[in-house]
Scaffold this motif. Structure first.
Motif, PDB file in Angstrom:
ATOM      1  N   ILE A   1       0.876  -1.166   0.000  1.00 13.37           N
ATOM      2  CA  ILE A   1       0.000   0.000   0.000  1.00 13.37           C
ATOM      3  C   ILE A   1       0.917   1.221   0.000  1.00 13.37           C
ATOM      4  CG2 ILE A   1      -1.757   1.268   1.317  1.00 13.37           C
ATOM      5  CD1 ILE A   1      -2.323  -1.558   2.683  1.00 13.37           C
ATOM      6  N   ILE A   2       0.537   2.269  -0.708  1.00 12.77           N
ATOM      7  CA  ILE A   2       1.359   3.478  -0.738  1.00 12.77           C
ATOM      8  C   ILE A   2       0.601   4.647  -0.125  1.00 12.77           C
ATOM      9  CG2 ILE A   2       2.826   2.794  -2.675  1.00 12.77           C
ATOM     10  CD1 ILE A   2       0.961   4.467  -4.492  1.00 12.77           C
ATOM     11  N   ASP A   3       1.363   5.539   0.502  1.00  9.29           N
ATOM     12  CA  ASP A   3       0.793   6.694   1.207  1.00  9.29           C
ATOM     13  C   ASP A   3       1.672   7.906   0.915  1.00  9.29           C
ATOM     14  OD1 ASP A   3      -0.001   8.630   3.024  1.00  9.29           O
ATOM     15  OD2 ASP A   3       0.120   7.336   4.790  1.00  9.29           O
ATOM     16  N   PRO A   4       1.146   8.948   0.267  1.00 11.83           N
ATOM     17  CA  PRO A   4       1.972  10.119  -0.055  1.00 11.83           C
ATOM     18  C   PRO A   4       2.400  10.938   1.155  1.00 11.83           C
ATOM     19  CG  PRO A   4      -0.293  10.497  -0.709  1.00 11.83           C
ATOM     20  CD  PRO A   4      -0.207   9.060  -0.305  1.00 11.83           C
ATOM     21  N   GLY A   5       1.869  10.626   2.332  1.00  9.77           N
ATOM     22  CA  GLY A   5       2.380  11.254   3.555  1.00  9.77           C
ATOM     23  C   GLY A   5       1.956  12.693   3.757  1.00  9.77           C
ATOM     24  N   ILE A   6       0.666  12.943   3.681  1.00  8.05           N
ATOM     25  CA  ILE A   6       0.155  14.295   3.936  1.00  8.05           C
ATOM     26  C   ILE A   6       0.642  14.766   5.309  1.00  8.05           C
ATOM     27  CG2 ILE A   6      -1.930  15.663   4.307  1.00  8.05           C
ATOM     28  CD1 ILE A   6      -1.613  14.848   1.416  1.00  8.05           C
ATOM     29  N   GLY A   7       1.241  15.963   5.339  1.00 16.64           N
ATOM     30  CA  GLY A   7       1.666  16.548   6.601  1.00 16.64           C
ATOM     31  C   GLY A   7       3.037  16.141   7.090  1.00 16.64           C
ATOM     32  N   PHE A   8       3.684  15.220   6.404  1.00 18.56           N
ATOM     33  CA  PHE A   8       5.002  14.754   6.838  1.00 18.56           C
ATOM     34  C   PHE A   8       6.076  15.400   5.971  1.00 18.56           C
ATOM     35  CE2 PHE A   8       2.434  11.712   8.984  1.00 18.56           C
ATOM     36  CZ  PHE A   8       3.206  11.178  10.006  1.00 18.56           C
ATOM     37  N   GLY A   9       6.594  16.532   6.418  1.00 15.12           N
ATOM     38  CA  GLY A   9       7.582  17.252   5.620  1.00 15.12           C
ATOM     39  C   GLY A   9       6.940  17.947   4.435  1.00 15.12           C
ATOM     40  N   LYS A  10       5.777  18.570   4.673  1.00 12.73           N
ATOM     41  CA  LYS A  10       5.050  19.294   3.634  1.00 12.73           C
ATOM     42  C   LYS A  10       4.477  20.590   4.192  1.00 12.73           C
ATOM     43  CE  LYS A  10       4.757  14.932   1.803  1.00 12.73           C
ATOM     44  NZ  LYS A  10       5.111  13.693   2.526  1.00 12.73           N
ATOM     45  N   THR A  11       4.486  21.620   3.377  1.00  9.13           N
ATOM     46  CA  THR A  11       3.807  22.859   3.727  1.00  9.13           C
ATOM     47  C   THR A  11       2.324  22.735   3.401  1.00  9.13           C
ATOM     48  OG1 THR A  11       4.100  23.821   1.533  1.00  9.13           O
ATOM     49  CG2 THR A  11       5.896  24.153   3.137  1.00  9.13           C
ATOM     50  N   LEU A  12       1.566  23.751   3.753  1.00  7.55           N
ATOM     51  CA  LEU A  12       0.148  23.781   3.403  1.00  7.55           C
ATOM     52  C   LEU A  12      -0.040  23.622   1.901  1.00  7.55           C
ATOM     53  CD1 LEU A  12      -2.871  24.341   4.010  1.00  7.55           C
ATOM     54  CD2 LEU A  12      -2.349  26.782   3.861  1.00  7.55           C
ATOM     55  N   GLU A  13       0.733  24.365   1.109  1.00  2.00           N
ATOM     56  CA  GLU A  13       0.587  24.274  -0.350  1.00  2.00           C
ATOM     57  C   GLU A  13       1.001  22.913  -0.877  1.00  2.00           C
ATOM     58  OE1 GLU A  13      -0.954  26.245  -2.417  1.00  2.00           O
ATOM     59  OE2 GLU A  13      -1.489  27.430  -0.650  1.00  2.00           O
ATOM     60  N   HIS A  14       2.034  22.318  -0.292  1.00  2.80           N
ATOM     61  CA  HIS A  14       2.410  20.960  -0.689  1.00  2.80           C
ATOM     62  C   HIS A  14       1.248  19.994  -0.458  1.00  2.80           C
ATOM     63  CE1 HIS A  14       6.898  22.016   0.186  1.00  2.80           C
ATOM     64  NE2 HIS A  14       6.588  22.283  -1.068  1.00  2.80           N
ATOM     65  N   ASN A  15       0.624  20.088   0.719  1.00  4.63           N
ATOM     66  CA  ASN A  15      -0.491  19.201   1.038  1.00  4.63           C
ATOM     67  C   ASN A  15      -1.638  19.374   0.053  1.00  4.63           C
ATOM     68  OD1 ASN A  15       0.662  17.967   3.337  1.00  4.63           O
ATOM     69  ND2 ASN A  15       0.047  19.681   4.636  1.00  4.63           N
ATOM     70  N   LEU A  16      -1.971  20.601  -0.270  1.00  6.13           N
ATOM     71  CA  LEU A  16      -3.079  20.845  -1.194  1.00  6.13           C
ATOM     72  C   LEU A  16      -2.750  20.338  -2.600  1.00  6.13           C
ATOM     73  CD1 LEU A  16      -4.230  24.398  -0.042  1.00  6.13           C
ATOM     74  CD2 LEU A  16      -5.342  22.196   0.386  1.00  6.13           C
ATOM     75  N   THR A  17      -1.518  20.531  -3.028  1.00  5.33           N
ATOM     76  CA  THR A  17      -1.127  20.012  -4.341  1.00  5.33           C
ATOM     77  C   THR A  17      -1.252  18.500  -4.373  1.00  5.33           C
ATOM     78  OG1 THR A  17       0.380  21.854  -4.741  1.00  5.33           O
ATOM     79  CG2 THR A  17       0.773  19.848  -6.007  1.00  5.33           C
ATOM     80  N   LEU A  18      -0.812  17.836  -3.321  1.00  3.39           N
ATOM     81  CA  LEU A  18      -0.924  16.376  -3.270  1.00  3.39           C
ATOM     82  C   LEU A  18      -2.377  15.919  -3.282  1.00  3.39           C
ATOM     83  CD1 LEU A  18       1.863  15.445  -0.705  1.00  3.39           C
ATOM     84  CD2 LEU A  18       1.806  14.878  -3.137  1.00  3.39           C
ATOM     85  N   LEU A  19      -3.229  16.600  -2.532  1.00  5.38           N
ATOM     86  CA  LEU A  19      -4.642  16.222  -2.510  1.00  5.38           C
ATOM     87  C   LEU A  19      -5.282  16.366  -3.886  1.00  5.38           C
ATOM     88  CD1 LEU A  19      -5.747  17.788   0.891  1.00  5.38           C
ATOM     89  CD2 LEU A  19      -5.514  15.357   0.354  1.00  5.38           C
TER      90      LEU A  19
END
Length: 333
Positions: A240-258
């Motif tokens: 299973i893979i998990d992009p890791g929301i919130g783990f070494g990411k800024t707010l904009e990083h998290n939104l881009t991943l979502l």
């Protein structure tokens, strides 16, 4: 390298020739073709190379008896004194066991038990202490149910004791890079794994996270880790893979991943989304207390399901299960 992000849809008016996304509830007939050195372009799905299209469409084999033709829920059970949202709430083994029972009754298909906080700034926990926190709860839960149990750890010794106690999956926030003995143990024990991306350790991961292209960088990382674990003998079908929301990411990083979650179907593994109660939800909603971020967490979970995410790791199982039931009834997939 070329990347392909399917544009997921759940509308009942599915056009002839549309493809089913990962054997699940979404379909797609268009794909965003992405490059690091050229503009993105939208193309018909028929233009995607055969091997890449197969990875996007192939049904994902069951893991721990969990099928992926519908979204599944992973209930979070932190037996720690200091986790960011529920630290200390389930530190007592009896309370932890009662919480696990309640999550199963509410609809969790698996319980994820962790004895080391990985919140931003958290310090490493000694192996013996992490085992002391987790193994008794796993053993007690296993004695009364066949519910799949995940051990949330970075350490082989902790995973070994957890497996002996009854855990059936290893969930490593460090992507099996922290302890070099963990991946070989998983392979030898034939345990399925969840591989998460994190930039840096919990102590420093939020200091100044940077990426060239956050979605493509994390895609490459996860593809690389999947290939490395395959080489050790763990089948891709059991990852299973998990992009890791919130783990070494800024707010904009998290939104881009979502917004880019469907991209990760190209790796050919079920995707786990773990965004429950995280800080970015509080920032966007203006809710400071982590435990009060239920509504925002449910909204993010449904956004993930709309992109074909198969697994949702959540604190609030009852609320998320109810939202999923209504979402599926309203959308029809």
């Amino acid at each position: 390298m070329t990347y392909y992000r399917p544009i997921p849809n759940t509308d009942a008016a599915r056009p002839a020739g549309a493809h089913t996304l990962a054997g699940g509830w979404c379909w797609f007939d268009r794909v965003e073709e992405l490059h690091r050195d050229a503009p993105a372009r939208l193309i018909p799905a028929e233009e995607v190379p055969e091997e890449a299209l197969l990875r996007l469409t192939a049904p994902r084999p069951a893991i721990c008896g969990i099928a992926f033709d519908a979204p599944s829920l992973i209930g979070i059970l932190n037996v720690t004194p200091d986790s960011f949202s529920d630290g200390g709430e389930h530190f007592d083994p009896g309370i932890a066991l009662a919480r696990a029972r309640a999550m199963q009754k509410a609809g969790a298909q698996i319980v994820d038990i962790g004895g080391e906080s990985t919140r931003p700034g958290a310090a490493e926990v000694a192996i013996a202490e992490e085992i002391r926190r987790t193994a008794p709860v796993i053993r007690a839960l296993r004695a009364e149910t066949d519910l799949p149990i995940s051990i949330d750890t970075r350490k082989a010794a902790v995973a070994r004791d957890a497996h002996e106690a009854g855990a059936t999956l290893i969930n490593d926030v460090a992507g099996f890079t922290f302890d070099p003995a963990l991946a070989p143990f998983a392979a030898k024990s034939r345990l399925p794994v969840c591989i998460m991306h994190a930039q840096g350790t919990p102590e420093i991961m939020q200091n100044d996270p940077r990426y060239d292209n956050v979605a493509l960088d994390i895609y490459d990382y996860l593809e690389g880790r999947v290939s490395a674990l395959e080489a050790l003998g763990i089948p891709r079908s059991q990852m299973i893979i998990d992009p890791g929301i919130g783990f070494g990411k800024t707010l904009e990083h998290n939104l881009t991943l979502l917004r880019s979650l469907s991209l990760f179907h190209g790796i050919g593994c079920p995707i786990l989304l773990g965004a429950s109660r995280k800080r970015f939800i509080g920032t966007l909603s203006g809710v400071e207390e982590a435990g009060a971020r239920v509504h925002g967490s449910v909204a993010v979970a449904l956004a993930g399901v709309a992109q074909g995410v198969q697994m949702l790791r959540v604190h609030d199982v009852t609320e998320t299960a109810q939202a999923l039931a209504l979402w599926r009834a309203a959308t029809g997939p």
